[in-house]
Scaffold this active site. Sequence first.
Site, PDB file in Angstrom:
ATOM      1  N   HIS A  21      -4.125   0.407  -0.875  1.00  0.00           N
ATOM      2  CA  HIS A  21      -3.833   1.554  -0.831  1.00  0.00           C
ATOM      3  C   HIS A  21      -4.730   1.818   0.501  1.00  0.00           C
ATOM      4  CE1 HIS A  21      -3.157   5.696  -1.443  1.00  0.00           C
ATOM      5  NE2 HIS A  21      -3.928   5.971  -2.314  1.00  0.00           N
ATOM      6  N   HIS A  49       5.893  -0.279   1.450  1.00  0.00           N
ATOM      7  CA  HIS A  49       5.360   0.997   0.810  1.00  0.00           C
ATOM      8  C   HIS A  49       6.153   1.217  -0.234  1.00  0.00           C
ATOM      9  CE1 HIS A  49       4.591   5.213   0.579  1.00  0.00           C
ATOM     10  NE2 HIS A  49       3.468   4.929   1.276  1.00  0.00           N
ATOM     11  N   ASP A  85      -0.815   2.532   7.733  1.00  0.00           N
ATOM     12  CA  ASP A  85      -2.416   1.668   7.971  1.00  0.00           C
ATOM     13  C   ASP A  85      -2.132   0.646   9.334  1.00  0.00           C
ATOM     14  OD1 ASP A  85      -2.292   2.402   4.712  1.00  0.00           O
ATOM     15  OD2 ASP A  85      -3.933   2.797   5.846  1.00  0.00           O
TER      16      ASP A  85
HETATM   17  C1  SDX Z   1      -1.037   3.613   1.757  1.00  0.00           C
HETATM   18  O1  SDX Z   1       1.618   5.627  -2.110  1.00  0.00           O
HETATM   19  C2  SDX Z   1       1.283   6.030  -0.788  1.00  0.00           C
HETATM   20  O2  SDX Z   1       2.060   7.104  -0.405  1.00  0.00           O
HETATM   21  C3  SDX Z   1       0.274   5.359  -0.136  1.00  0.00           C
HETATM   22  C4  SDX Z   1      -0.011   5.734   1.219  1.00  0.00           C
HETATM   23  C5  SDX Z   1      -0.597   7.262   1.141  1.00  0.00           C
HETATM   24  O3  SDX Z   1      -0.503   7.881   2.191  1.00  0.00           O
HETATM   25  O4  SDX Z   1      -1.239   7.608   0.284  1.00  0.00           O
HETATM   26  O5  SDX Z   1       1.271   5.746   1.973  1.00  0.00           O
HETATM   27  C6  SDX Z   1      -1.136   4.766   1.759  1.00  0.00           C
HETATM   28  O6  SDX Z   1      -1.485   2.931   0.577  1.00  0.00           O
HETATM   29  C7  SDX Z   1       0.057   2.844   2.405  1.00  0.00           C
HETATM   30  C8  SDX Z   1       0.330   1.173   1.942  1.00  0.00           C
HETATM   31  C9  SDX Z   1      -0.973   0.490   2.678  1.00  0.00           C
HETATM   32  N1  SDX Z   1      -1.092  -0.848   1.799  1.00  0.00           N
HETATM   33  C10 SDX Z   1      -0.476  -2.081   2.665  1.00  0.00           C
HETATM   34  O7  SDX Z   1      -0.328  -2.026   3.492  1.00  0.00           O
HETATM   35  C11 SDX Z   1      -0.952  -3.341   1.912  1.00  0.00           C
HETATM   36  C12 SDX Z   1       0.500  -4.198   1.926  1.00  0.00           C
HETATM   37  N2  SDX Z   1       1.470  -3.750   1.169  1.00  0.00           N
HETATM   38  C13 SDX Z   1       1.599  -4.116  -0.105  1.00  0.00           C
HETATM   39  O8  SDX Z   1       0.661  -4.377  -0.973  1.00  0.00           O
HETATM   40  C14 SDX Z   1       2.954  -3.255  -0.685  1.00  0.00           C
HETATM   41  O9  SDX Z   1       3.925  -3.269   0.264  1.00  0.00           O
HETATM   42  C15 SDX Z   1       2.436  -1.892  -1.529  1.00  0.00           C
HETATM   43  C16 SDX Z   1       1.480  -1.931  -2.294  1.00  0.00           C
HETATM   44  C17 SDX Z   1       2.254  -0.743  -0.153  1.00  0.00           C
HETATM   45  C18 SDX Z   1       3.686  -1.405  -2.336  1.00  0.00           C
HETATM   46  O10 SDX Z   1       3.901  -2.116  -3.256  1.00  0.00           O
HETATM   47  P1  SDX Z   1       5.031  -2.061  -4.315  1.00  0.00           P
HETATM   48  O11 SDX Z   1       5.721  -0.740  -4.023  1.00  0.00           O
HETATM   49  O12 SDX Z   1       4.630  -2.297  -5.696  1.00  0.00           O
HETATM   50  O13 SDX Z   1       6.090  -3.344  -3.976  1.00  0.00           O
HETATM   51  P2  SDX Z   1       5.957  -4.441  -4.632  1.00  0.00           P
HETATM   52  O14 SDX Z   1       4.637  -4.943  -4.582  1.00  0.00           O
HETATM   53  O15 SDX Z   1       6.785  -4.520  -6.004  1.00  0.00           O
HETATM   54  O16 SDX Z   1       6.927  -5.283  -3.325  1.00  0.00           O
HETATM   55  C19 SDX Z   1       8.018  -5.733  -3.704  1.00  0.00           C
HETATM   56  C20 SDX Z   1       8.363  -6.914  -3.086  1.00  0.00           C
HETATM   57  C21 SDX Z   1       7.662  -7.921  -3.595  1.00  0.00           C
HETATM   58  O17 SDX Z   1       8.269  -9.229  -3.619  1.00  0.00           O
HETATM   59  P3  SDX Z   1       9.553  -9.625  -4.921  1.00  0.00           P
HETATM   60  O18 SDX Z   1       8.307  -9.770  -5.976  1.00  0.00           O
HETATM   61  O19 SDX Z   1      10.414  -8.486  -5.156  1.00  0.00           O
HETATM   62  O20 SDX Z   1       9.930 -10.984  -4.247  1.00  0.00           O
HETATM   63  O21 SDX Z   1       7.997  -7.057  -1.647  1.00  0.00           O
HETATM   64  C22 SDX Z   1       7.170  -7.792  -1.495  1.00  0.00           C
HETATM   65  C23 SDX Z   1       6.671  -8.154  -2.970  1.00  0.00           C
HETATM   66  O22 SDX Z   1       5.793  -9.454  -2.750  1.00  0.00           O
HETATM   67  N3  SDX Z   1       5.895  -7.233  -0.685  1.00  0.00           N
HETATM   68  C24 SDX Z   1       5.233  -7.836   0.261  1.00  0.00           C
HETATM   69  C25 SDX Z   1       4.541  -7.161   0.865  1.00  0.00           C
HETATM   70  N4  SDX Z   1       4.847  -5.746   0.272  1.00  0.00           N
HETATM   71  C26 SDX Z   1       5.597  -6.041  -0.487  1.00  0.00           C
HETATM   72  N5  SDX Z   1       5.292  -9.171   0.770  1.00  0.00           N
HETATM   73  C27 SDX Z   1       4.587  -9.474   1.789  1.00  0.00           C
HETATM   74  N6  SDX Z   1       3.819  -8.434   2.581  1.00  0.00           N
HETATM   75  C28 SDX Z   1       3.642  -7.324   2.054  1.00  0.00           C
HETATM   76  N7  SDX Z   1       3.156  -6.263   2.635  1.00  0.00           N
END
Ligand code: SDX
Length: 433
Positions: free
Chosen positions: A268, A309, A367
């Site tokens: 997050h 996201h 971010d």
């Molecule tokens: C913020 O919610 C908000 O609005 C948050 C925010 C705000 O202003 O409050 O926007 C701020 O938190 C932005 C996000 C910052 N986090 C990151 O940058 C960390 C990296 N991102 C991931 O951890 C992830 O993308 C999330 C947590 C942001 C979102 O995760 P989800 O929606 O739960 O998606 P998921 O984990 O189910 O991923 C879907 C697929 C998965 O692959 P499969 O299981 O379908 O094969 O996408 C892949 C994930 O493995 N994936 C990634 C990835 N993000 C998702 N693979 C590699 N790198 C990534 N960054």
Amino acid sequence: MSKKPTKATITFDNDANSIELPMLSGTAGNDVIDIRNLGKHSVFTYDPGFMSTAACQSNITFIDGEKGQLLYRGYPIEQLAEHCDFLEVSYLLMHGELPNATQKTEFTSVINSHTMLHDQLSNIFRGFRRDAHPMAVMIGVVGSMSAFYFDAMDVYNPQHRIISAHRLLAKIPTIAAWSYKYNLGQPFMHPKNKLNYAENFIHMMFATPCEEYTPNPILARAFEKILILHADHEQNASTSTVRLVGSSGANPFASIAAGIASLWGPAHGGANEATLDMLEEIGDVSRIDEFIKRAKDKSDSFRLMGFGHRVYRSMDPRAAIMQKTCYEVLDELGLHDDPMFKLALKLEQIALEDDYFVSKKLYPNVDFYSGIVMRAMGIPNSMFTAIFALARTAGWIAQWSEMNADPEHKIGRPRQLYTGETRREFVPIGKRK
Ligand code: SDX
């Protein structure tokens, strides 16, 4: 346009009776199935992570993940970032309308009259080790505000809610800046109310008692944009935390401290710090492919920080603005050849051409660039999430106030799918295996 459904029917593949549920529509976004009475039919819904569940109604912020659109009270984030200052946006989030000139002057004056901390609050900082993470300090100090400003904590009293909101909005920059000064071992710098909100924070971060310090106006404006972009974002993890904690009637300071705790996570708000740490670990364009490979490897917990996201399935509009701000700040500081920024641009280009990221609609989020801007401004990685918390306090107090103003709101108490042992009798220790 086809007629909107007014109800949904759940049918079961056994002889159980079907269930009819009302549908609700908002002013934008998905309609919802109202399942509030579903429990009466001895069945719950199951949605860990709230992938498809609306936990509340809200008039504050709207995101269209497909179009990459973000609206604060209906205004596009691009226009607010371009034309407003942070207190105007905070007023908009809290009150639903942009302030007129008189309202803006009065609001700014009220916030300025609350920027100082109770003198004994400064002792709380001294209970921490000097190398404590600023987020740990902010959680502690904001939570302890309930031991100092308890004269207006009746959450059902609109006047008390406004007073506490003003105190939080006014004092959070001082708390964040002092968390940094404490790390450095430098004296706390008191707020200077002749400065605007962003300049005041930069002054408290970088000024010392030994010499005059004038914040660079270009950097102050860039910092203000960072605050505006991070101010609110629907029911994200930390905002949902604030609502859940606040739903029990907990005081505003405890609720916001809980939000800061949730924001700290690297999935997050901690992602901006994690993104910079990742870029520093990658170090050189030649190593990008190695990290892209790791991000795609399911057996590796590594994820590309700053990418992906829950809601955006296209570019996070804040990332685009942040990239532009990055160029402005690096140019102002003569750092346009900043290797970290060049690495970030190359990483973004490679990722956006890679089928894994394209197929999963993983784009840079807010971010991805914010850390580069803040690092260029001389802000250490450890302060990035603290600044995210500073900005998000405006959204948290608006959401917390909206919830407490809703006479129908209830304490949040999710149900569960139980998969543990069914009833069994006690076994005396002598008979256990
Ligand atoms: C913020 O919610 C908000 O609005 C948050 C925010 C705000 O202003 O409050 O926007 C701020 O938190 C932005 C996000 C910052 N986090 C990151 O940058 C960390 C990296 N991102 C991931 O951890 C992830 O993308 C999330 C947590 C942001 C979102 O995760 P989800 O929606 O739960 O998606 P998921 O984990 O189910 O991923 C879907 C697929 C998965 O692959 P499969 O299981 O379908 O094969 O996408 C892949 C994930 O493995 N994936 C990634 C990835 N993000 C998702 N693979 C590699 N790198 C990534 N960054």
